[in-house]
Scaffold this motif. Structure first.
Motif, PDB file in Angstrom:
ATOM      1  N   GLY A  43       9.472  -6.179 -14.568  1.00 60.41           N
ATOM      2  CA  GLY A  43       8.303  -5.928 -13.741  1.00 60.41           C
ATOM      3  C   GLY A  43       7.057  -6.642 -14.228  1.00 60.41           C
ATOM      4  N   ILE A  44       7.148  -7.418 -15.304  1.00 59.83           N
ATOM      5  CA  ILE A  44       6.003  -8.159 -15.828  1.00 59.83           C
ATOM      6  C   ILE A  44       6.348  -9.633 -15.871  1.00 59.83           C
ATOM      7  CG2 ILE A  44       4.588  -8.590 -17.875  1.00 59.83           C
ATOM      8  CD1 ILE A  44       4.587  -5.701 -18.492  1.00 59.83           C
ATOM      9  N   ASP A  45       5.514 -10.455 -15.250  1.00 59.53           N
ATOM     10  CA  ASP A  45       5.758 -11.888 -15.235  1.00 59.53           C
ATOM     11  C   ASP A  45       5.423 -12.532 -16.577  1.00 59.53           C
ATOM     12  OD1 ASP A  45       6.578 -11.696 -12.617  1.00 59.53           O
ATOM     13  OD2 ASP A  45       4.607 -12.195 -11.790  1.00 59.53           O
ATOM     14  N   GLY A  46       4.321 -12.086 -17.212  1.00 51.96           N
ATOM     15  CA  GLY A  46       3.913 -12.653 -18.486  1.00 51.96           C
ATOM     16  C   GLY A  46       4.726 -12.098 -19.640  1.00 51.96           C
ATOM     17  N   ASP A 222       0.328   2.389  -6.659  1.00 53.48           N
ATOM     18  CA  ASP A 222       1.175   2.265  -5.470  1.00 53.48           C
ATOM     19  C   ASP A 222       1.507   0.808  -5.149  1.00 53.48           C
ATOM     20  OD1 ASP A 222       2.453   3.784  -3.306  1.00 53.48           O
ATOM     21  OD2 ASP A 222       1.141   2.610  -2.017  1.00 53.48           O
ATOM     22  N   ASP A 223       0.555  -0.068  -5.313  1.00 54.50           N
ATOM     23  CA  ASP A 223       0.720  -1.494  -5.026  1.00 54.50           C
ATOM     24  C   ASP A 223       0.086  -2.300  -6.159  1.00 54.50           C
ATOM     25  OD1 ASP A 223       1.969  -1.418  -2.385  1.00 54.50           O
ATOM     26  OD2 ASP A 223       0.062  -0.563  -1.705  1.00 54.50           O
ATOM     27  N   PHE A 224       0.518  -3.474  -6.428  1.00 62.56           N
ATOM     28  CA  PHE A 224       1.521  -4.237  -5.709  1.00 62.56           C
ATOM     29  C   PHE A 224       2.914  -3.602  -5.878  1.00 62.56           C
ATOM     30  CE2 PHE A 224      -1.880  -7.088  -6.973  1.00 62.56           C
ATOM     31  CZ  PHE A 224      -2.164  -7.727  -5.768  1.00 62.56           C
ATOM     32  N   ASN A 225       3.813  -3.875  -4.927  1.00 66.53           N
ATOM     33  CA  ASN A 225       5.165  -3.347  -5.072  1.00 66.53           C
ATOM     34  C   ASN A 225       5.874  -3.973  -6.267  1.00 66.53           C
ATOM     35  OD1 ASN A 225       4.907  -1.681  -2.831  1.00 66.53           O
ATOM     36  ND2 ASN A 225       5.605  -3.280  -1.411  1.00 66.53           N
ATOM     37  N   ASP A 226       5.532  -5.215  -6.555  1.00 65.65           N
ATOM     38  CA  ASP A 226       6.122  -5.921  -7.697  1.00 65.65           C
ATOM     39  C   ASP A 226       5.193  -5.776  -8.902  1.00 65.65           C
ATOM     40  OD1 ASP A 226       7.525  -7.519  -9.396  1.00 65.65           O
ATOM     41  OD2 ASP A 226       6.906  -9.407  -8.479  1.00 65.65           O
ATOM     42  N   GLY A 227       5.145  -4.571  -9.469  1.00 63.71           N
ATOM     43  CA  GLY A 227       4.250  -4.311 -10.596  1.00 63.71           C
ATOM     44  C   GLY A 227       2.906  -3.821 -10.106  1.00 63.71           C
ATOM     45  N   GLY A 276       3.005  -8.282 -10.795  1.00 68.54           N
ATOM     46  CA  GLY A 276       3.803  -8.600 -11.969  1.00 68.54           C
ATOM     47  C   GLY A 276       3.099  -8.469 -13.288  1.00 68.54           C
ATOM     48  N   VAL A 277       2.110  -7.547 -13.398  1.00 69.55           N
ATOM     49  CA  VAL A 277       1.399  -7.400 -14.665  1.00 69.55           C
ATOM     50  C   VAL A 277       1.673  -6.069 -15.355  1.00 69.55           C
ATOM     51  CG1 VAL A 277      -0.457  -8.927 -13.903  1.00 69.55           C
ATOM     52  CG2 VAL A 277      -0.698  -6.459 -13.598  1.00 69.55           C
ATOM     53  N   MET A 278       2.335  -5.115 -14.677  1.00 64.84           N
ATOM     54  CA  MET A 278       2.568  -3.799 -15.283  1.00 64.84           C
ATOM     55  C   MET A 278       3.969  -3.316 -14.951  1.00 64.84           C
ATOM     56  SD  MET A 278       0.323  -0.290 -14.864  1.00 64.84           S
ATOM     57  CE  MET A 278       0.893   1.246 -15.630  1.00 64.84           C
ATOM     58  N   ASN A 279       4.601  -2.640 -15.927  1.00 67.53           N
ATOM     59  CA  ASN A 279       5.924  -2.082 -15.675  1.00 67.53           C
ATOM     60  C   ASN A 279       5.916  -0.564 -15.805  1.00 67.53           C
ATOM     61  OD1 ASN A 279       6.074  -1.445 -18.442  1.00 67.53           O
ATOM     62  ND2 ASN A 279       7.253  -3.277 -18.938  1.00 67.53           N
TER      63      ASN A 279
END
Length: 353
Positions: A43-46, A222-227, A276-279
């Motif tokens: 869930g995290i891109d970095g 709640d959002d983003f759905n991707d993280g 994509g910054v938080m899991n």
């Protein structure tokens, strides 16, 4: 400037298994994450810093600055000794025999304690003084309940950045707002506030400086759905020399000359918003930046870097983390300044009907 810190906050530290933090311990801590691995990037891109290898939402997590050839990530253990108010820092050569005393000129930056390495250490055989690499400074922040903490160590005795490191940690787990995946239930948002304190070191110059600021961090669970969405800002920034003198205006004046436009304050450090910054373990990492307007009124980038953070608590009520940004120093040619700051934020009191 407040040069004193209430020691009571530091006395709340507790030992944690597998942690580099030791309260009144005897051996100075652990190996500081020599495994270097992490599988907590879901869930995290970095890329997350090294540390806890199998992180979960229900347990403590510790992260260390990644080790590099430039000298980053060499702090491998931190021990606080409440009896004499000392920090024991393991992993750095010529820093005063690992013993950091409370700062004489600057003892705290708000609620964050400041410690300094000794300038000389006696030769064990002859007793002659061995000159240390100076200055070495450490920042040490702890939440009131002792569950969130960070340490930052930087060196101002090298032409390059030199050797140092940071550690941040959550003791215990986090309970993030629940979601009903079938119903699309809204999980809500949260805002966190607190103080920020940092150390500034230099490439192609020596010396150290301190930084302070006010910080706000917001999370959309709640959002983003991707993280989850995360935004933050560090404002009301101030800079002090190693003796505690406020030199903020010196930097603002130099930035005015560089930008060819009157600057009235230091640029705010902002979190770059995106997915994509938080899991679901409560770990966060992403990019930060600051900008100013030039003589033509156009925005120009001043600082760039990253932030790293952990959310903790039964109500996701606390955040601990570190920000690292770099910029061309407007006061000197061919000099880069790096600011490494820590923060512990909270959501405030629970609302009542």
């Amino acid at each position: 400037m407040n040069l004193r810190l209430t020691i009571a906050a530091l006395l709340l530290l507790t030992a944690c298994g597998g942690s580099p933090w030791v309260d009144d311990g005897t051996d100075g801590g652990t190996d500081g994450g020599t495994d270097g691995g992490t599988d907590g990037g879901t869930g995290i891109d970095g890329e997350l810093p090294p540390g806890t290898t199998s992180p979960t939402a229900g347990a403590g997590i510790v992260r260390y600055e990644a080790k590099t050839d430039e000298g980053n990530g060499y702090v491998t253990g931190v021990t606080y000794r409440s009896k004499n108010d000392r920090l024991m820092i393991d992993g750095l050569a010529f820093d005063g025999d690992n013993v950091y005393k409370r700062g004489k000129r600057v003892g705290s930056l708000g609620s964050v304690a400041v410690y300094e390495g000794k300038p000389t250490v006696p030769d064990d055989f002859s007793g002659d003084p061995v000159t240390q690499i100076t200055p070495h400074r450490a920042l040490y922040g702890v939440s009131p309940d002792g569950t969130m903490k960070f340490a930052i160590v930087r060196t101002g005795g090298y032409v390059d950045y030199g050797f140092g490191g940071f550690i941040y940690q959550r003791d215990g787990g986090v309970t993030l707002p629940a979601t009903g995946e079938d119903t699309g239930e809204f999980r809500g948002q949260a805002t966190y506030t607190g103080k920020y304190a940092g150390i500034r070191d230099f490439k192609n110059d020596d010396g150290l400086e301190y930084a302070t600021g006010d910080m706000t961090l917001d999370i959309d669970f709640d959002d983003f759905n991707d993280g989850n969405g995360v935004k933050g800002v560090i404002r009301n920034r101030a800079i002090f020399d190693v003796n505690g003198n406020d030199i903020t205006n010196d930097v603002i004046t130099a930035l005015t000359e560089t930008s060819e436009r009157n600057q009235t304050r230091l640029p705010e450090i902002r979190f770059r918003v995106g997915p994509g910054v938080m899991n679901d373990n409560g770990e966060i990492t992403g990019e930060v930046f600051s900008t100013y307007r030039n003589g033509d009124g156009a925005l120009e980038t001043y600082e760039t870097g990253r932030y790293y953070a952990l959310v903790g608590g039964e109500n996701a009520e606390n955040v601990v983390g570190v920000v690292v940004v770099e910029a061309d120093d407007p006061r000197a040619d061919n000099v880069t300044v790096r600011e490494t700051g820590g923060f512990i934020l909270d959501r405030g009191e629970e609302a009542t009907e």
